[in-house]
Design a protein around this motif. Structure first.
Motif, PDB file in Angstrom:
ATOM      1  N   CYS A  64      32.568 -45.767 -22.714  1.00 53.69           N
ATOM      2  CA  CYS A  64      33.184 -45.075 -21.574  1.00 53.69           C
ATOM      3  C   CYS A  64      34.694 -45.234 -21.486  1.00 53.69           C
ATOM      4  N   GLY A  65      35.284 -45.937 -22.448  1.00 53.28           N
ATOM      5  CA  GLY A  65      36.732 -46.055 -22.466  1.00 53.28           C
ATOM      6  C   GLY A  65      37.290 -47.241 -21.723  1.00 53.28           C
ATOM      7  N   TYR A  66      36.423 -48.077 -21.137  1.00 53.82           N
ATOM      8  CA  TYR A  66      36.904 -49.212 -20.339  1.00 53.82           C
ATOM      9  C   TYR A  66      35.975 -50.398 -20.551  1.00 53.82           C
ATOM     10  N   ALA A  67      36.550 -51.545 -20.899  1.00 59.31           N
ATOM     11  CA  ALA A  67      35.753 -52.735 -21.228  1.00 59.31           C
ATOM     12  C   ALA A  67      35.436 -53.537 -19.976  1.00 59.31           C
ATOM     13  N   HIS A  68      34.539 -53.025 -19.154  1.00 61.65           N
ATOM     14  CA  HIS A  68      34.156 -53.734 -17.932  1.00 61.65           C
ATOM     15  C   HIS A  68      32.934 -54.609 -18.200  1.00 61.65           C
ATOM     16  N   ALA A  69      32.719 -55.595 -17.322  1.00 55.67           N
ATOM     17  CA  ALA A  69      31.676 -56.593 -17.573  1.00 55.67           C
ATOM     18  C   ALA A  69      30.570 -56.611 -16.539  1.00 55.67           C
ATOM     19  N   ASP A  70      30.647 -55.741 -15.516  1.00 58.08           N
ATOM     20  CA  ASP A  70      29.688 -55.863 -14.416  1.00 58.08           C
ATOM     21  C   ASP A  70      28.293 -55.374 -14.778  1.00 58.08           C
ATOM     22  N   ASN A  71      28.127 -54.701 -15.916  1.00 58.57           N
ATOM     23  CA  ASN A  71      26.790 -54.402 -16.432  1.00 58.57           C
ATOM     24  C   ASN A  71      26.380 -55.391 -17.520  1.00 58.57           C
ATOM     25  N   VAL A  72      27.253 -55.611 -18.498  1.00 61.69           N
ATOM     26  CA  VAL A  72      26.866 -56.434 -19.645  1.00 61.69           C
ATOM     27  C   VAL A  72      26.670 -57.900 -19.267  1.00 61.69           C
ATOM     28  N   ALA A  73      27.444 -58.406 -18.305  1.00 61.76           N
ATOM     29  CA  ALA A  73      27.290 -59.823 -17.938  1.00 61.76           C
ATOM     30  C   ALA A  73      25.903 -60.111 -17.363  1.00 61.76           C
ATOM     31  N   PRO A  74      25.418 -59.358 -16.370  1.00 61.53           N
ATOM     32  CA  PRO A  74      24.058 -59.644 -15.894  1.00 61.53           C
ATOM     33  C   PRO A  74      22.978 -59.321 -16.922  1.00 61.53           C
ATOM     34  N   ALA A  75      23.200 -58.289 -17.767  1.00 64.62           N
ATOM     35  CA  ALA A  75      22.208 -57.993 -18.804  1.00 64.62           C
ATOM     36  C   ALA A  75      22.086 -59.156 -19.787  1.00 64.62           C
ATOM     37  N   LEU A  76      23.194 -59.817 -20.085  1.00 62.70           N
ATOM     38  CA  LEU A  76      23.178 -60.977 -20.977  1.00 62.70           C
ATOM     39  C   LEU A  76      22.663 -62.233 -20.302  1.00 62.70           C
ATOM     40  N   LEU A  77      23.172 -62.496 -19.110  1.00 63.51           N
ATOM     41  CA  LEU A  77      22.945 -63.788 -18.461  1.00 63.51           C
ATOM     42  C   LEU A  77      21.805 -63.773 -17.456  1.00 63.51           C
ATOM     43  N   GLY A  78      21.432 -62.583 -16.973  1.00 62.55           N
ATOM     44  CA  GLY A  78      20.425 -62.469 -15.941  1.00 62.55           C
ATOM     45  C   GLY A  78      20.996 -62.735 -14.565  1.00 62.55           C
ATOM     46  N   GLY A  79      20.233 -62.375 -13.541  1.00 57.48           N
ATOM     47  CA  GLY A  79      20.602 -62.654 -12.165  1.00 57.48           C
ATOM     48  C   GLY A  79      21.772 -61.832 -11.664  1.00 57.48           C
ATOM     49  N   LEU A  80      22.450 -62.359 -10.659  1.00 60.76           N
ATOM     50  CA  LEU A  80      23.640 -61.750 -10.070  1.00 60.76           C
ATOM     51  C   LEU A  80      24.855 -62.463 -10.626  1.00 60.76           C
ATOM     52  N   VAL A  81      25.805 -61.684 -11.158  1.00 59.69           N
ATOM     53  CA  VAL A  81      26.970 -62.267 -11.814  1.00 59.69           C
ATOM     54  C   VAL A  81      28.238 -61.761 -11.146  1.00 59.69           C
ATOM     55  N   LEU A  82      29.152 -62.678 -10.900  1.00 59.89           N
ATOM     56  CA  LEU A  82      30.486 -62.369 -10.392  1.00 59.89           C
ATOM     57  C   LEU A  82      31.483 -62.481 -11.533  1.00 59.89           C
ATOM     58  N   VAL A  83      32.258 -61.418 -11.750  1.00 60.57           N
ATOM     59  CA  VAL A  83      33.357 -61.473 -12.712  1.00 60.57           C
ATOM     60  C   VAL A  83      34.600 -61.896 -11.918  1.00 60.57           C
ATOM     61  N   ARG A  84      34.885 -63.184 -11.918  1.00 64.46           N
ATOM     62  CA  ARG A  84      36.006 -63.682 -11.122  1.00 64.46           C
ATOM     63  C   ARG A  84      37.342 -63.198 -11.670  1.00 64.46           C
ATOM     64  N   SER A  85      37.433 -63.103 -12.996  1.00 65.21           N
ATOM     65  CA  SER A  85      38.684 -62.679 -13.625  1.00 65.21           C
ATOM     66  C   SER A  85      38.374 -62.007 -14.955  1.00 65.21           C
ATOM     67  N   TYR A  86      39.170 -61.005 -15.302  1.00 64.50           N
ATOM     68  CA  TYR A  86      39.087 -60.378 -16.623  1.00 64.50           C
ATOM     69  C   TYR A  86      40.124 -60.964 -17.576  1.00 64.50           C
ATOM     70  N   HIS A  87      41.219 -61.485 -17.046  1.00 61.88           N
ATOM     71  CA  HIS A  87      42.308 -62.022 -17.876  1.00 61.88           C
ATOM     72  C   HIS A  87      42.788 -63.357 -17.296  1.00 61.88           C
ATOM     73  N   PRO A  88      42.237 -64.475 -17.759  1.00 62.19           N
ATOM     74  CA  PRO A  88      41.203 -64.620 -18.787  1.00 62.19           C
ATOM     75  C   PRO A  88      39.819 -64.311 -18.228  1.00 62.19           C
ATOM     76  N   LEU A  89      38.893 -64.021 -19.117  1.00 68.65           N
ATOM     77  CA  LEU A  89      37.541 -63.691 -18.681  1.00 68.65           C
ATOM     78  C   LEU A  89      36.867 -64.917 -18.074  1.00 68.65           C
ATOM     79  N   ASP A  90      36.361 -64.761 -16.864  1.00 66.12           N
ATOM     80  CA  ASP A  90      35.734 -65.864 -16.137  1.00 66.12           C
ATOM     81  C   ASP A  90      34.587 -65.288 -15.312  1.00 66.12           C
ATOM     82  N   VAL A  91      33.348 -65.602 -15.691  1.00 63.83           N
ATOM     83  CA  VAL A  91      32.184 -65.079 -14.983  1.00 63.83           C
ATOM     84  C   VAL A  91      31.391 -66.221 -14.380  1.00 63.83           C
ATOM     85  N   VAL A  92      30.773 -65.949 -13.232  1.00 62.44           N
ATOM     86  CA  VAL A  92      30.021 -66.957 -12.493  1.00 62.44           C
ATOM     87  C   VAL A  92      28.660 -66.384 -12.130  1.00 62.44           C
ATOM     88  N   LYS A  93      27.605 -67.082 -12.503  1.00 62.46           N
ATOM     89  CA  LYS A  93      26.258 -66.655 -12.129  1.00 62.46           C
ATOM     90  C   LYS A  93      25.936 -67.225 -10.754  1.00 62.46           C
TER      91      LYS A  93
END
Length: 308
Positions: free
Chosen positions: A134-163
């Motif tokens: 889609c032209g944009y490297a977002h994580a709000d789909n791939v992060a929960p698909a990988l990790l499961g549950g509800l995931v918060l993308v706290r930061s993209y630069h640097p990448l920081d995700v919290v389950k």
């Protein structure tokens, strides 16, 4: 291990107010990838089923295989692989179709290579699959698909995700109306600037939603599922959106919103029985309007992608 099959789930991105920073996985639908080791030294995409001929057959252009090629380059292995992709979810639905394909491919190849990377370390590769799609490297789909549950993308630069924790029993009603909204188009109509008052309201809702999940406060979750920035624009592309929302709330949904870029919509409910009732009344209303739809009822998927 010479072959593996992996299922990666659909996801609900944004969760109303959390544009590009919140998402959760569901149990169905999803995509499957079957992967086989071989001695060719190349990655091939041998089978694609369920796509009605719409997806690219070039391994470098398909999200399921392109991420695998990048992964192998990263770990420095020239391994031959053949990939079979079984699409079991609708395209352009807002349910993370490209994400599921990319995640299934990555989890499969990582397992075959002996799991040298953690799931968190696979996330940047999956995000590049989203960029391809889609032209944009977002994580709000791939992060929960990988990790499961509800995931918060706290930061993209640097990448920081919290389950985040998920209240027990919480269920999701999903409806995919049979209208198509390309993700690129849904992104293009979003305003680049918003009034500070709207931003303050949105920040409060995101914080309230996270607090509601962390404390198990279902009423707070429902109150916080309000989007004053993205939803008003995208709702115009979804027939009868506001009528569906009111009907869902009238039938005890905690909150109602657009899944990703739409046209799929979702309702969070206190339990599975309530979610089933919401799907029935919403699908009935769309049927009266001569709009077909697919419906799914699921608890929040805490596992993410799995071997099957």
């Amino acid at each position: 291990m010479k072959s593996i099959k992996v299922f990666a789930p659909a996801t609900v991105a944004n969760v109303s107010c959390g544009y590009d920073v919140l998402g959760f996985a569901v149990s169905q639908p999803g995509d499957e990838v079957v992967m086989h080791l071989n001695s060719s030294g190349k990655v091939s995409l041998d089978v694609i089923m369920g796509d009605e001929g719409r997806l690219p057959r070039d391994p470098a252009q398909n999200t399921a295989s392109a991420v695998v090629i990048n992964y192998l380059k990263h770990i420095g292995v020239a391994q031959g692989l053949s990939i079979e992709l079984y699409k079991k979810m609708p395209f352009g639905s807002g349910l993370g179709s490209s994400s599921a394909s990319a995640v299934a491919g990555l989890v499969a190849v990582n397992e075959l290579m002996g799991r040298p990377l953690t799931r968190e370390q696979l996330l940047p590769f999956a995000m590049e699959g989203e960029r391809l799609a889609c032209g944009y490297a977002h994580a709000d789909n791939v992060a929960p698909a990988l990790l499961g549950g509800l995931v918060l993308v706290r930061s993209y630069h640097p990448l920081d995700v919290v389950k985040l924790p998920v209240p027990e029993g919480l269920a999701c009603a999903l409806l995919y109306p049979h209208v198509e909204i390309p993700t690129k188009e849904a992104r293009s109509i979003i305003k680049s600037q918003v009034p500070i008052e709207d931003a303050v309201t949105q920040w409060g809702n995101v914080a309230g939603l996270v607090a509601g999940f962390c404390t198990g406060n279902l009423d707070l979750i429902g109150r916080s599922m309000q989007d004053v920035i993205i939803e008003p624009v995208r709702a115009m592309l979804i027939p009868y959106f506001y009528e569906m929302r009111q009907l869902a709330l009238d039938h005890q949904a905690l909150g109602f919103g657009i899944s990703g870029s739409g046209p799929s919509v979702f309702a969070l409910c206190r339990n599975e029985d309530a979610a089933k009732q919401v799907t029935q009344v919403l699908s009935g209303m769309l049927s009266e309007k001569n709009i077909g739809c697919d419906t799914f009822v699921s608890s929040i998927n805490l596992e993410g992608a799995i071997m099957c």
